[in-house]
Design a protein around this motif. Structure first.
Motif, PDB file in Angstrom:
ATOM      1  N   ARG A   1      -1.672   2.527  -4.438  1.00 51.33           N
ATOM      2  CA  ARG A   1      -2.082   1.132  -4.298  1.00 51.33           C
ATOM      3  C   ARG A   1      -2.552   0.902  -2.867  1.00 51.33           C
ATOM      4  O   ARG A   1      -1.873   1.278  -1.922  1.00 51.33           O
ATOM      5  N   ASP A   2      -3.727   0.305  -2.724  1.00 47.74           N
ATOM      6  CA  ASP A   2      -4.240   0.023  -1.380  1.00 47.74           C
ATOM      7  C   ASP A   2      -4.258  -1.479  -1.088  1.00 47.74           C
ATOM      8  O   ASP A   2      -4.912  -1.903  -0.147  1.00 47.74           O
TER       9      ASP A   2
ATOM     10  N   THR B   1       0.843  -1.193   0.000  1.00 44.14           N
ATOM     11  CA  THR B   1       0.000   0.000   0.000  1.00 44.14           C
ATOM     12  C   THR B   1       0.882   1.248   0.000  1.00 44.14           C
ATOM     13  O   THR B   1       2.024   1.204   0.443  1.00 44.14           O
TER      14      THR B   1
ATOM     15  N   THR C   1       1.623   5.453  -1.903  1.00 45.62           N
ATOM     16  CA  THR C   1       1.694   6.263  -3.121  1.00 45.62           C
ATOM     17  C   THR C   1       3.118   6.140  -3.649  1.00 45.62           C
ATOM     18  O   THR C   1       4.083   6.305  -2.897  1.00 45.62           O
TER      19      THR C   1
ATOM     20  N   GLU D   1      -5.303  -0.355  -7.662  1.00 44.46           N
ATOM     21  CA  GLU D   1      -4.208   0.555  -7.994  1.00 44.46           C
ATOM     22  C   GLU D   1      -4.770   1.631  -8.918  1.00 44.46           C
ATOM     23  O   GLU D   1      -5.419   1.316  -9.918  1.00 44.46           O
TER      24      GLU D   1
END
Length: 124
Positions: A49-50, A29, A31, A54
């Motif tokens: 992306r978590d 996760t 930036t 994405e």
């Protein structure tokens, strides 16, 4: 003399077998930024992306992809709203090595043998 040579080769073998450290979970996760040469021009992509999604920001456009983790260091990226047949193809990503806030990765179309490499930097 033979013992010294044997010891030297054993030491060399041990050192060469060490793998680079990979703390891949730190990069699931966040930036990130990725720069590459495209048609002779250095371009930057920013992506968030978590873990399962994405979002890419490139040249003023936004794209969303699903992320499916195969293991801690490999995942498949698939665009959610492809605009062409080329964009429908999934990309296999593999984190090769990590450092404090960067990781080196290898990527290519799923099933293809041609792979490219890059380095992404975690900025948040």
């Amino acid at each position: 003399m033979k013992r010294i040579l044997l010891l030297f080769f054993c030491l060399l073998l041990t050192i060469s077998c060490q793998q680079e450290e990979r703390d891949c979970l730190n990069f699931h996760t966040g930036t990130f930024e990725f720069e590459t040469l495209l048609d002779g021009e250095l371009v930057k992509t920013t992506f968030i992306r978590d873990g399962k999604i994405e979002i890419d920001y490139f040249r003023g456009k936004t794209d969303t992809s699903s992320v499916r983790w195969i293991n801690d260091c490999e995942y498949i990226v698939q665009k959610l709203h492809p605009k062409s047949m080329v964009e429908e193809k999934a990309i296999h990503m593999k984190i090769l090595s990590t450092d404090k806030n960067t990781y080196t990765f290898e990527y290519g179309l799923v099933g293809a043998t041609n792979k490219e490499r890059g380095t992404a930097k975690k900025i948040k």
